[in-house]
Design an enzyme around this catalytic site. Structure first.
Site, PDB file in Angstrom:
ATOM      1  N   GLU A 125       8.064   5.034  -0.284  1.00  0.00           N
ATOM      2  CA  GLU A 125       8.243   5.633   1.056  1.00  0.00           C
ATOM      3  C   GLU A 125       9.640   6.234   1.189  1.00  0.00           C
ATOM      4  O   GLU A 125       9.835   7.223   1.880  1.00  0.00           O
ATOM      5  CB  GLU A 125       7.975   4.573   2.139  1.00  0.00           C
ATOM      6  N   ASN A 162       7.548  -7.304   2.307  1.00  0.00           N
ATOM      7  CA  ASN A 162       8.245  -6.101   2.769  1.00  0.00           C
ATOM      8  C   ASN A 162       7.683  -5.786   4.160  1.00  0.00           C
ATOM      9  O   ASN A 162       6.589  -5.254   4.281  1.00  0.00           O
ATOM     10  CB  ASN A 162       7.972  -4.957   1.783  1.00  0.00           C
ATOM     11  N   TRP A 163       8.466  -6.133   5.168  1.00  0.00           N
ATOM     12  CA  TRP A 163       7.963  -5.943   6.546  1.00  0.00           C
ATOM     13  C   TRP A 163       8.012  -4.479   6.984  1.00  0.00           C
ATOM     14  O   TRP A 163       7.489  -4.119   8.028  1.00  0.00           O
ATOM     15  CB  TRP A 163       8.774  -6.808   7.529  1.00  0.00           C
ATOM     16  N   LYS A 164       8.698  -3.657   6.215  1.00  0.00           N
ATOM     17  CA  LYS A 164       8.850  -2.232   6.556  1.00  0.00           C
ATOM     18  C   LYS A 164       9.404  -2.077   7.985  1.00  0.00           C
ATOM     19  O   LYS A 164      10.142  -2.952   8.423  1.00  0.00           O
ATOM     20  CB  LYS A 164       7.523  -1.477   6.353  1.00  0.00           C
ATOM     21  N   SER A 172      -1.673  -2.835  -1.412  1.00  0.00           N
ATOM     22  CA  SER A 172      -2.877  -3.453  -0.820  1.00  0.00           C
ATOM     23  C   SER A 172      -3.239  -4.795  -1.439  1.00  0.00           C
ATOM     24  O   SER A 172      -4.423  -5.103  -1.608  1.00  0.00           O
ATOM     25  CB  SER A 172      -4.059  -2.477  -0.890  1.00  0.00           C
ATOM     26  N   GLY A 200       3.117  -5.635   1.602  1.00  0.00           N
ATOM     27  CA  GLY A 200       3.418  -4.932   2.844  1.00  0.00           C
ATOM     28  C   GLY A 200       2.562  -5.473   3.976  1.00  0.00           C
ATOM     29  O   GLY A 200       2.868  -6.511   4.571  1.00  0.00           O
ATOM     30  N   GLY A 201       1.459  -4.806   4.255  1.00  0.00           N
ATOM     31  CA  GLY A 201       0.581  -5.151   5.377  1.00  0.00           C
ATOM     32  C   GLY A 201       0.268  -6.642   5.512  1.00  0.00           C
ATOM     33  O   GLY A 201       0.403  -7.218   6.595  1.00  0.00           O
ATOM     34  N   GLY A 242      -0.776   0.585   1.257  1.00  0.00           N
ATOM     35  CA  GLY A 242      -1.221   0.728   2.636  1.00  0.00           C
ATOM     36  C   GLY A 242      -2.586   1.374   2.797  1.00  0.00           C
ATOM     37  O   GLY A 242      -2.969   1.763   3.893  1.00  0.00           O
ATOM     38  N   GLU A 268       4.203  -0.129  -8.155  1.00  0.00           N
ATOM     39  CA  GLU A 268       3.478   0.180  -6.924  1.00  0.00           C
ATOM     40  C   GLU A 268       2.858   1.568  -7.009  1.00  0.00           C
ATOM     41  O   GLU A 268       3.511   2.564  -6.699  1.00  0.00           O
ATOM     42  CB  GLU A 268       4.436   0.131  -5.730  1.00  0.00           C
ATOM     43  N   HIS A 321      11.679   2.340  -3.136  1.00  0.00           N
ATOM     44  CA  HIS A 321      10.303   2.262  -2.641  1.00  0.00           C
ATOM     45  C   HIS A 321       9.742   3.678  -2.486  1.00  0.00           C
ATOM     46  O   HIS A 321      10.469   4.598  -2.111  1.00  0.00           O
ATOM     47  CB  HIS A 321      10.274   1.521  -1.298  1.00  0.00           C
TER      48      HIS A 321
HETATM   49  P1  PGA Z   1       0.945  -2.720   1.183  1.00  0.00           P
HETATM   50  O1  PGA Z   1       2.461  -2.279   0.871  1.00  0.00           O
HETATM   51  O2  PGA Z   1       0.818  -4.155   0.750  1.00  0.00           O
HETATM   52  O3  PGA Z   1       0.810  -2.569   2.679  1.00  0.00           O
HETATM   53  O4  PGA Z   1       0.059  -1.809   0.431  1.00  0.00           O
HETATM   54  C1  PGA Z   1       3.097  -2.662  -0.318  1.00  0.00           C
HETATM   55  C2  PGA Z   1       4.454  -2.038  -0.365  1.00  0.00           C
HETATM   56  O5  PGA Z   1       4.618  -0.907   0.096  1.00  0.00           O
HETATM   57  O6  PGA Z   1       5.429  -2.652  -0.849  1.00  0.00           O
END
Ligand code: PGA
Length: 259
Positions: A97, A9-11, A214, A235-236, A173, A167, A95
Site C-alpha cells: 500500500e 497490521n491495523w493499517k 487474506s 490485516g483485516g 484485503g 504479500e 508494504h
Molecule cells: P489482509 O492484509 O490480511 O487484510 O489481506 C494483510 C496486509 O496487508 O498486511
C-alpha cells in the site's frame, strides 16, 4: 528451529476506545500462548496507548512505517529513534500500500531498512507481485528484484534478524488468499535468494518469512503448516478479538507440530 511470528497490521483503523478494547481482548485470549512471537502495529497515534496496555505481556509493538532520516525538517515524518523511544521493536517497511499509494521505491525502502537496523528496530520487509505480474509469469523476477534491492548494504550478521513478509498484492484485503502451493513456492524461492545473497546458508535458514494476504482462522492452519512459512502478517483479521486470537491459537498449535 524458527519460531512462528504472528504480526498484526491495523493499517489506518482504530480510535482510542476501540483499540483499548481490542488489545485487552487479545491479551486476555492469548496470555497463555507463549510458544510463538506476537506483534501489533497500530497507527502512530495509538503507539503510546498500546505500549502501556501490553506491558508485562509477551506482545511486541511495531510501527507501520518509518522515515529514514534521524531528525530535522521533514514535516509529518517519524524517525526510527522516535519509534524506539515510544517502545517499538519492529517496523513494517515496503508494504504494497505504501509502494502503491505513496510511491515508495525500492531505493526508499532500502534506506528505511538500513535506518531501522541502525536503530535496533527489526524491519518486517514486505515484497510481493501484482496479479498482472503473476499472470505474465514474472513472480520470481519481481521477488528477486525487490528483495535484492531492498536488502542492499545490509550486513550478514544483521540479516538473520530481519523478517520478510511475502504479500502477493492481489491477495491483500481481497478475501482470496494465495494457495498453500503458491505460498510455499514463493517462500522457498525467497529463502534461496537470501541463501545466495548471504555468506552462509545458516542465515537463510534462520530468517523468518511471513505470509500476508487474506489470512484468517479458516486458512491459517494449512498456510502456517508449510515448511517455509514462519508466520503471518495479518490485516483485516487482526481487527477482531475472536479472529486474531484464533489465529494466534492456530499458530501456537502449528508451532508445536513443527517442533
Ligand atoms: P489482509 O492484509 O490480511 O487484510 O489481506 C494483510 C496486509 O496487508 O498486511
Amino acid at each position: 528451529m524458527r519460531k512462528l511470528f504472528i504480526a498484526a497490521n491495523w493499517k489506518m483503523n482504530m480510535y482510542h476506545q476501540g483499540a483499548v478494547e481490542l488489545i485487552r481482548g487479545i491479551i486476555e485470549r492469548t496470555r497463555l500462548l507463549n510458544s510463538i512471537d506476537i506483534m501489533v502495529a497500530p497507527p502512530f497515534t495509538l503507539l503510546e496507548t498500546i505500549k502501556s496496555e501490553i506491558q508485562n505481556t509477551h506482545i511486541q509493538l511495531g510501527s507501520q512505517d518509518v522515515f529514514f532520516e534521524e531528525s530535522g525538517a521533514y514535516t509529518g515524518e517519524i524517525s526510527p529513534g522516535m519509534l524506539l523511544d515510544v517502545g517499538c521493536t519492529h517496523v513494517i517497511i515496503g508494504h504494497s500500500e505504501r509502494r502503491q499509494y505513496f510511491h515508495e521505491t525500492d531505493e526508499i525502502i532500502n534506506k528505511k531498512a538500513l535506518a531501522a537496523l541502525k536503530n535496533h528496530l527489526v524491519p518486517i520487509l514486505c515484497v510481493g507481485e501484482t496479479w498482472e505480474e503473476r499472470k505474465q509469469g514474472k513472480t520470481f523476477l519481481i521477488l528477486n528484484r525487490q528483495i535484492l534491492f531492498d536488502l542492499q548494504g545490509i550486513d550478514n550478521e544483521k540479516l538473520s534478524s530481519i523478517v520478510i513478509a511475502y504479500e502477493p498484492v492481489w491477495a491483500i484485503g481481497t478475501g482470496k488468499s494465495a494457495t498453500k502451493e503458491q505460498i510455499q513456492e514463493a517462500h522457498s524461492y525467497l529463502r534461496e535468494v537470501i541463501k545466495e545473497f548471504a555468506s552462509s546458508p545458516e542465515i537463510a535458514y534462520q530468517l523468518r518469512i511471513l505470509y500476508g494476504g487474506s489470512m484468517n482462522p479458516k486458512n491459517a492452519q494449512e498456510i502456517l503448516s508449510q515448511k517455509d512459512v514462519d508466520g503471518g502478517l495479518i490485516g483485516g483479521a487482526s481487527l477482531n478479538i475472536d479472529s486474531f486470537s484464533s489465529l494466534v491459537q492456530i499458530a501456537e498449535n502449528v508451532q508445536k507440530m513443527k517442533e
